[in-house]
Design a protein around this motif. Structure first.
Motif, PDB file in Angstrom:
ATOM      1  N   PRO A  80     -26.430 -73.192   5.518  1.00  0.00           N
ATOM      2  CA  PRO A  80     -26.730 -71.926   4.701  1.00  0.00           C
ATOM      3  C   PRO A  80     -27.523 -72.613   3.581  1.00  0.00           C
ATOM      4  O   PRO A  80     -28.666 -71.774   3.137  1.00  0.00           O
ATOM      5  CB  PRO A  80     -25.487 -71.391   4.234  1.00  0.00           C
ATOM      6  N   ALA A  81     -27.189 -73.389   2.882  1.00  0.00           N
ATOM      7  CA  ALA A  81     -28.068 -74.164   1.858  1.00  0.00           C
ATOM      8  C   ALA A  81     -29.558 -74.336   2.158  1.00  0.00           C
ATOM      9  O   ALA A  81     -30.359 -73.951   1.457  1.00  0.00           O
ATOM     10  CB  ALA A  81     -27.490 -75.320   1.048  1.00  0.00           C
ATOM     11  N   GLU A  82     -29.445 -75.120   3.306  1.00  0.00           N
ATOM     12  CA  GLU A  82     -31.042 -75.410   3.592  1.00  0.00           C
ATOM     13  C   GLU A  82     -31.628 -74.031   4.161  1.00  0.00           C
ATOM     14  O   GLU A  82     -32.859 -73.915   4.056  1.00  0.00           O
ATOM     15  CB  GLU A  82     -30.769 -76.227   5.085  1.00  0.00           C
ATOM     16  N   LEU A  83     -31.172 -73.069   4.766  1.00  0.00           N
ATOM     17  CA  LEU A  83     -31.487 -71.818   5.309  1.00  0.00           C
ATOM     18  C   LEU A  83     -32.147 -71.222   4.102  1.00  0.00           C
ATOM     19  O   LEU A  83     -33.357 -70.537   4.239  1.00  0.00           O
ATOM     20  CB  LEU A  83     -30.675 -71.206   6.205  1.00  0.00           C
ATOM     21  N   ARG A  84     -31.352 -71.065   3.098  1.00  0.00           N
ATOM     22  CA  ARG A  84     -31.554 -70.323   1.838  1.00  0.00           C
ATOM     23  C   ARG A  84     -33.116 -70.935   1.225  1.00  0.00           C
ATOM     24  O   ARG A  84     -33.812 -70.338   0.513  1.00  0.00           O
ATOM     25  CB  ARG A  84     -30.667 -70.588   0.863  1.00  0.00           C
ATOM     26  N   GLU A  85     -32.957 -72.295   1.029  1.00  0.00           N
ATOM     27  CA  GLU A  85     -34.192 -73.076   0.716  1.00  0.00           C
ATOM     28  C   GLU A  85     -35.358 -72.562   1.406  1.00  0.00           C
ATOM     29  O   GLU A  85     -36.532 -72.319   0.921  1.00  0.00           O
ATOM     30  CB  GLU A  85     -34.037 -74.249   0.625  1.00  0.00           C
ATOM     31  N   ALA A  86     -35.258 -72.726   2.765  1.00  0.00           N
ATOM     32  CA  ALA A  86     -36.458 -72.179   3.515  1.00  0.00           C
ATOM     33  C   ALA A  86     -36.970 -70.643   3.357  1.00  0.00           C
ATOM     34  O   ALA A  86     -38.066 -70.653   3.117  1.00  0.00           O
ATOM     35  CB  ALA A  86     -36.251 -72.646   5.015  1.00  0.00           C
ATOM     36  N   LEU A  87     -35.860 -69.881   3.295  1.00  0.00           N
ATOM     37  CA  LEU A  87     -36.331 -68.545   3.243  1.00  0.00           C
ATOM     38  C   LEU A  87     -37.028 -68.355   1.862  1.00  0.00           C
ATOM     39  O   LEU A  87     -37.644 -67.466   1.800  1.00  0.00           O
ATOM     40  CB  LEU A  87     -34.873 -67.871   3.253  1.00  0.00           C
ATOM     41  N   VAL A  88     -36.617 -69.047   0.908  1.00  0.00           N
ATOM     42  CA  VAL A  88     -37.216 -68.737  -0.293  1.00  0.00           C
ATOM     43  C   VAL A  88     -38.649 -69.219  -0.386  1.00  0.00           C
ATOM     44  O   VAL A  88     -39.650 -68.559  -0.640  1.00  0.00           O
ATOM     45  CB  VAL A  88     -36.724 -69.709  -1.688  1.00  0.00           C
ATOM     46  N   GLN A  89     -38.994 -70.265   0.376  1.00  0.00           N
ATOM     47  CA  GLN A  89     -40.531 -70.777   0.861  1.00  0.00           C
ATOM     48  C   GLN A  89     -41.012 -69.545   1.323  1.00  0.00           C
ATOM     49  O   GLN A  89     -42.150 -69.365   1.089  1.00  0.00           O
ATOM     50  CB  GLN A  89     -40.320 -71.760   1.593  1.00  0.00           C
ATOM     51  N   TYR A  90     -40.456 -68.973   2.548  1.00  0.00           N
ATOM     52  CA  TYR A  90     -40.900 -68.024   3.413  1.00  0.00           C
ATOM     53  C   TYR A  90     -41.445 -66.704   2.772  1.00  0.00           C
ATOM     54  O   TYR A  90     -42.197 -66.119   3.015  1.00  0.00           O
ATOM     55  CB  TYR A  90     -40.391 -67.826   4.703  1.00  0.00           C
ATOM     56  N   CYS A  91     -40.204 -66.398   1.968  1.00  0.00           N
ATOM     57  CA  CYS A  91     -40.230 -64.973   1.243  1.00  0.00           C
ATOM     58  C   CYS A  91     -41.093 -64.917  -0.015  1.00  0.00           C
ATOM     59  O   CYS A  91     -41.474 -63.883  -0.492  1.00  0.00           O
ATOM     60  CB  CYS A  91     -38.927 -64.425   1.061  1.00  0.00           C
ATOM     61  N   GLY A  92     -41.209 -66.212  -0.755  1.00  0.00           N
ATOM     62  CA  GLY A  92     -42.060 -66.055  -1.840  1.00  0.00           C
ATOM     63  C   GLY A  92     -40.906 -65.719  -2.878  1.00  0.00           C
ATOM     64  O   GLY A  92     -39.770 -65.904  -3.190  1.00  0.00           O
ATOM     65  N   ASP A  93     -41.328 -64.647  -3.938  1.00  0.00           N
ATOM     66  CA  ASP A  93     -40.809 -64.345  -5.181  1.00  0.00           C
ATOM     67  C   ASP A  93     -40.038 -62.990  -4.681  1.00  0.00           C
ATOM     68  O   ASP A  93     -39.309 -62.495  -5.826  1.00  0.00           O
ATOM     69  CB  ASP A  93     -41.762 -64.075  -6.164  1.00  0.00           C
ATOM     70  N   GLU A  94     -39.335 -62.959  -3.508  1.00  0.00           N
ATOM     71  CA  GLU A  94     -38.435 -61.848  -3.268  1.00  0.00           C
ATOM     72  C   GLU A  94     -37.049 -61.987  -3.792  1.00  0.00           C
ATOM     73  O   GLU A  94     -36.626 -62.924  -4.567  1.00  0.00           O
ATOM     74  CB  GLU A  94     -38.186 -61.653  -1.948  1.00  0.00           C
ATOM     75  N   ASP A  95     -36.669 -60.703  -4.183  1.00  0.00           N
ATOM     76  CA  ASP A  95     -35.360 -60.705  -4.914  1.00  0.00           C
ATOM     77  C   ASP A  95     -34.310 -61.413  -4.461  1.00  0.00           C
ATOM     78  O   ASP A  95     -34.210 -61.368  -3.167  1.00  0.00           O
ATOM     79  CB  ASP A  95     -34.871 -59.121  -5.063  1.00  0.00           C
ATOM     80  N   VAL A  96     -33.441 -61.880  -5.222  1.00  0.00           N
ATOM     81  CA  VAL A  96     -32.269 -62.803  -4.469  1.00  0.00           C
ATOM     82  C   VAL A  96     -31.464 -61.948  -3.601  1.00  0.00           C
ATOM     83  O   VAL A  96     -30.768 -62.601  -2.661  1.00  0.00           O
ATOM     84  CB  VAL A  96     -31.510 -63.378  -5.659  1.00  0.00           C
ATOM     85  N   GLU A  97     -31.374 -60.576  -4.049  1.00  0.00           N
ATOM     86  CA  GLU A  97     -30.341 -59.650  -2.860  1.00  0.00           C
ATOM     87  C   GLU A  97     -30.791 -59.805  -1.614  1.00  0.00           C
ATOM     88  O   GLU A  97     -30.043 -60.181  -0.385  1.00  0.00           O
ATOM     89  CB  GLU A  97     -30.485 -58.405  -3.478  1.00  0.00           C
ATOM     90  N   VAL A  98     -32.165 -59.803  -1.250  1.00  0.00           N
ATOM     91  CA  VAL A  98     -32.668 -59.810   0.124  1.00  0.00           C
ATOM     92  C   VAL A  98     -32.392 -61.315   0.582  1.00  0.00           C
ATOM     93  O   VAL A  98     -32.039 -61.489   1.759  1.00  0.00           O
ATOM     94  CB  VAL A  98     -33.927 -59.404   0.459  1.00  0.00           C
ATOM     95  N   ILE A  99     -32.745 -62.490  -0.124  1.00  0.00           N
ATOM     96  CA  ILE A  99     -32.271 -63.836   0.272  1.00  0.00           C
ATOM     97  C   ILE A  99     -30.757 -63.943   0.815  1.00  0.00           C
ATOM     98  O   ILE A  99     -30.704 -64.489   1.782  1.00  0.00           O
ATOM     99  CB  ILE A  99     -32.901 -64.737  -0.725  1.00  0.00           C
TER     100      ILE A  99
END
Length: 364
Positions: free
Chosen positions: A256-275
């Motif tokens: 989960p921690a690595e997937l979250r870091e990757a999703l932040v890269q992919y999604c950009g500045d999207e709200d933490v809720e969606v991440i």
């Protein structure tokens, strides 16, 4: 074998490599001889090290990183056997901490090769990347080549297999000789296509001999370049293959921690809720699968002129409808525990009723 016999053998070996016109292999062999004779003949060892230091360094400013040799071609199709990527800056891959540490050490060993050589050591020459598809093996090779400022040469072993196995061996030798001729990172993709277990009765003798040739080439790889190999099926590899690689990196499915870091890269500045929501519903996905999920949402957001936030949430909710109730309930409970989302919002996202959530919380 006595000292004279070993000396005679080493001289013949050195002459054979030199007469074959393989300068990178000559330097590698001279490095080995300098280490071997350090105790028994310190003067000879020092002379060999002096020769190495005075030889043109592969990273000297006047040297062009481009390869002047023609790109090797398949004798049947006349298609290029190798793909060359001249890389600029590459996005730092998201990796498990242990894998990241291995890659950074590989990079540093080649960046500071002179320091190692002055201590009688050489950098790791070979690395084996093992893991399922989409977990970052190829991206890691690109990142290393970019960090070392050398081309990435990619040989897909699944496509180089000729209808005549004897030609496959010739094709692989062509590529390896080409990669040795100047500093580079060579990636042998789908290694298991060729380097299968030699005790597999289903494999013909020619393919088994091909494994032996490949192992010899890995043993003789020069320290001026980095040979990497990738496989999705480590269990298919011949046991001798594992022993030939200096570094073995196992790339797992992201946590989960690595997937979250990757999703932040992919999604950009999207709200933490969606991440937070996506981390839960994409659990078990590879990096590549998660990136495809986000890219599909981005394309839809552009075409429909919707907010990416809304499209990602809608895509996530559609994905959740394919799950059974127990999985959706567990995701809902995890979101309530690990995020700041309200019970109402969690119910909206997951489709799990608030009554069910209240009941499960009371039962804890």
């Amino acid at each position: 074998m006595d000292d004279q016999g070993m000396y005679d053998r080493d001289i013949v070996h050195l002459a054979r490599v030199a007469m074959a016109g393989r300068p990178q292999d000559v330097q590698t062999l001279v490095q080995r001889l300098a280490r071997r004779y350090q105790r028994s003949n310190a003067g000879l060892a020092e002379s060999l090290r002096s020769l190495l230091q005075s030889a043109p360094h592969p990273d000297a400013p006047m040297r062009d990183h481009g390869n002047a040799s023609p790109v090797p071609l398949d004798g049947d199709s006349r298609q290029a056997l190798i793909r060359t990527e001249q890389l600029g800056p590459v996005r730092t891959p998201v990796l498990a901490p242990a894998v990241r540490e291995q890659l950074e050490q590989l990079r540093d060993e080649h960046r500071m090769r002179d320091r190692l050589e002055s201590a009688g050591l050489s950098p790791s020459r070979t690395g084996l990347f093992v893991g399922p598809p989409g977990v970052g093996k190829t991206l890691a090779a690109r990142w290393l080549a970019s960090e070392l400022k050398v081309p990435l040469l990619v040989l897909d072993l699944a496509t180089v297999m000729s209808s005549y196995l004897g030609r496959t061996g010739s094709n692989i030798r062509k590529v390896l000789d080409y990669a040795k001729s100047s500093p580079s990172v060579l990636l042998l993709d789908e290694l298991d296509t060729v380097a299968k277990r030699r005790d597999d009765d289903a494999e013909v003798g020619e393919l088994k001999r091909l494994v032996t040739v490949l192992l010899q080439e890995i043993d003789d790889w020069p320290a001026s370049s980095l040979l990497l190999a990738a496989t999705n099926h480590g269990d298919l590899l011949d046991p001798a293959v594992w022993r030939r690689f200096d570094v073995i990196a196992s790339f797992p499915i992201p946590r989960p921690a690595e997937l979250r870091e990757a999703l932040v890269q992919y999604c950009g500045d999207e709200d933490v809720e969606v991440i937070d929501f996506l981390v839960r519903i994409l659990s078990g996905y590879s990096f590549a699968d998660a990136e495809r999920f986000v890219l599909a949402a981005k394309r839809k957001a552009v075409l429909t002129e919707e907010r990416l936030f809304d499209v990602l949430l809608g895509a996530g909710q559609s994905h959740m409808r394919t799950m059974d109730h127990a999985d959706r309930l567990q995701i809902a409970l995890d979101l309530m525990q690990d995020s700041e989302l309200s019970q109402r919002r969690v119910s909206e996202l997951t489709g799990v009723s608030r009554d069910t959530l209240r009941r499960r919380q009371r039962d804890k």
